[in-house]
Design a protein around this motif. Structure first.
Motif, short mmCIF file in Angstrom:
data_model
loop_
_atom_site.label_atom_id
_atom_site.label_comp_id
_atom_site.label_asym_id
_atom_site.label_seq_id
_atom_site.Cartn_x
_atom_site.Cartn_y
_atom_site.Cartn_z
N PRO A 82 -23.33 -3.73 -24.59
CA PRO A 82 -22.50 -4.47 -23.62
C PRO A 82 -22.10 -5.81 -24.22
CG PRO A 82 -24.82 -4.60 -23.01
CD PRO A 82 -24.73 -3.61 -24.14
N ILE A 83 -21.16 -6.47 -23.59
CA ILE A 83 -20.72 -7.80 -24.04
C ILE A 83 -21.93 -8.73 -24.16
CG2 ILE A 83 -20.27 -8.57 -21.68
CD1 ILE A 83 -17.88 -10.16 -22.78
N TYR A 84 -21.91 -9.61 -25.16
CA TYR A 84 -23.01 -10.59 -25.32
C TYR A 84 -22.49 -11.84 -26.00
CZ TYR A 84 -23.33 -8.94 -30.19
OH TYR A 84 -23.05 -8.61 -31.49
N HIS A 85 -23.28 -12.89 -25.89
CA HIS A 85 -22.97 -14.18 -26.51
C HIS A 85 -24.01 -14.43 -27.59
CE1 HIS A 85 -23.77 -18.59 -26.76
NE2 HIS A 85 -22.46 -18.65 -26.82
N TYR A 86 -23.62 -15.15 -28.64
CA TYR A 86 -24.58 -15.47 -29.71
C TYR A 86 -24.34 -16.87 -30.24
CZ TYR A 86 -21.02 -14.97 -33.34
OH TYR A 86 -19.92 -15.17 -34.13
N THR A 87 -25.36 -17.41 -30.86
CA THR A 87 -25.25 -18.69 -31.57
C THR A 87 -26.00 -18.57 -32.90
OG1 THR A 87 -27.22 -19.64 -30.53
CG2 THR A 87 -25.11 -20.05 -29.45
N VAL A 88 -25.51 -19.27 -33.90
CA VAL A 88 -26.17 -19.35 -35.20
C VAL A 88 -26.29 -20.81 -35.58
CG1 VAL A 88 -26.11 -18.71 -37.63
CG2 VAL A 88 -25.14 -17.16 -35.93
N LYS A 89 -27.48 -21.22 -35.93
CA LYS A 89 -27.71 -22.58 -36.43
C LYS A 89 -28.37 -22.45 -37.79
CE LYS A 89 -28.23 -24.62 -31.83
NZ LYS A 89 -29.14 -25.37 -30.90
N SER A 90 -27.59 -22.71 -38.84
CA SER A 90 -28.13 -22.62 -40.20
C SER A 90 -28.44 -24.02 -40.70
CB SER A 90 -27.13 -21.91 -41.11
OG SER A 90 -25.94 -22.66 -41.23
N LEU A 91 -28.73 -24.14 -41.98
CA LEU A 91 -29.15 -25.42 -42.53
C LEU A 91 -28.04 -26.46 -42.52
CD1 LEU A 91 -31.28 -24.23 -45.59
CD2 LEU A 91 -31.97 -24.55 -43.20
N ASP A 92 -26.79 -26.03 -42.65
CA ASP A 92 -25.70 -27.01 -42.74
C ASP A 92 -24.47 -26.65 -41.91
OD1 ASP A 92 -24.88 -24.86 -44.20
OD2 ASP A 92 -24.73 -25.92 -46.11
N SER A 93 -24.59 -25.65 -41.04
CA SER A 93 -23.44 -25.28 -40.22
C SER A 93 -23.91 -24.55 -38.97
CB SER A 93 -22.47 -24.39 -41.01
OG SER A 93 -23.10 -23.16 -41.35
N SER A 94 -22.96 -24.28 -38.10
CA SER A 94 -23.29 -23.53 -36.89
C SER A 94 -22.12 -22.62 -36.54
CB SER A 94 -23.58 -24.48 -35.73
OG SER A 94 -22.43 -25.24 -35.40
N GLU A 95 -22.39 -21.66 -35.68
CA GLU A 95 -21.37 -20.71 -35.25
C GLU A 95 -21.79 -20.17 -33.90
OE1 GLU A 95 -20.17 -16.19 -36.50
OE2 GLU A 95 -20.29 -17.65 -38.15
N SER A 96 -20.82 -19.86 -33.07
CA SER A 96 -21.13 -19.22 -31.80
C SER A 96 -19.99 -18.27 -31.46
CB SER A 96 -21.28 -20.27 -30.68
OG SER A 96 -20.08 -20.97 -30.46
N GLY A 97 -20.25 -17.37 -30.54
CA GLY A 97 -19.19 -16.44 -30.20
C GLY A 97 -19.58 -15.47 -29.12
N VAL A 98 -18.60 -14.65 -28.76
CA VAL A 98 -18.79 -13.58 -27.79
C VAL A 98 -18.27 -12.30 -28.41
CG1 VAL A 98 -18.08 -12.65 -25.55
CG2 VAL A 98 -18.62 -15.08 -25.78
N ILE A 99 -19.10 -11.25 -28.39
CA ILE A 99 -18.70 -9.95 -28.87
C ILE A 99 -18.59 -9.02 -27.68
CG2 ILE A 99 -19.23 -8.03 -30.41
CD1 ILE A 99 -18.68 -10.65 -31.87
#
Length: 238
Positions: free
Chosen positions: A33-50
């Motif tokens: 089903p649809i979900y949201h995610y976040t990524v926090k790495s050492l020098d960047s970040s990302e988020s999204g909805v799939i």
């Protein structure tokens, strides 16, 4: 006659799968089903909805800071199975010189790293967690829904630069991580703690997955909210 014996509850089913199989099975698939995610790495970040049911992905990258001229920019991708848009949100607005609307771009002219068109294609982003699980040989369960293990980053591409791997040395061969699954066995977080070494500061790499089935569906732009991507956009991103 009413029996006085207490009612008996059936014991929960026994999961005979190996811990590695369990955490890999918890990773989202193209039918999730649809979900949201976040990524926090050492020098960047990302988020999204799939949104696999509607075949839509929205991905927001971490802000980039520029000095000439001074401004901050956030890049957002919006992908369907046959259309692709990109938006540059500038602060102050318009400082980059690009339209602040959604820019409809040719996915063949801005392809993925493997050369395929940049459209929705059954994404299960971010795949970093899957790569960690796949490259670990010692995942164990610590409690219900909680797991831990180590991963050899010197043999896993995409996490650290060659310079940082050199600084870590043998430490890179056994980086600890933890995994949390929800009550339905779905992945909710993966946290990897990378130690400091020499001039490398180390830090935490964390991915979270949430709002399964309840995340807001990404809104596709109306005709008034979009424009055709200028040629300069392709030169910038290629």
């Amino acid at each position: 006659m009413v029996s006085s014996e207490p009612s008996r509850t059936a014991p929960p089913p026994v999961d005979n799968r190996a811990p590695q199989q369990i955490v890999i099975a918890g990773f989202p698939t193209g039918t999730s089903p649809i979900y949201h995610y976040t990524v926090k790495s050492l020098d960047s970040s990302e988020s999204g909805v799939i949104d696999a049911p509607d075949k839509i992905a929205e991905i927001t990258l971490s802000p980039q800071h520029y000095t000439r001229p001074p401004y901050t920019e956030v890049v957002i991708y919006l992908l369907t199975k046959d259309r692709s848009w990109l938006k540059l949100e500038d602060q102050p607005a318009g400082r980059s010189g690009f339209p602040q609307k959604w820019m409809s771009f040719d996915p063949k002219k801005l392809p993925n790293e493997d050369g395929t068109p940049d459209v929705y294609s059954g994404e299960t982003a971010p795949r970093a967690a899957y790569i960690i699980f796949e490259n670990s040989s010692d995942i164990s369960r610590t409690s219900s829904g909680h797991f831990r293990g180590t991963v050899n980053l010197s043999q896993t591409e995409g996490f650290l630069t060659a310079k940082n791997l050199k600084a870590l040395g043998k430490k890179a061969d056994s980086i600890p991580f933890t995994v949390v699954l929800d009550a339905q066995g779905r992945l909710t977080s993966t946290t990897m703690r990378i130690p400091a070494a020499a001039k490398f500061k180390g830090g935490t790499f964390e991915i979270t997955y949430d709002h399964y089935g309840t995340a807001a569906v990404p809104k596709l732009p109306t005709a008034a909210e979009q424009t055709k991507a200028p040629a300069t956009l392709y030169r910038l991103f290629n």
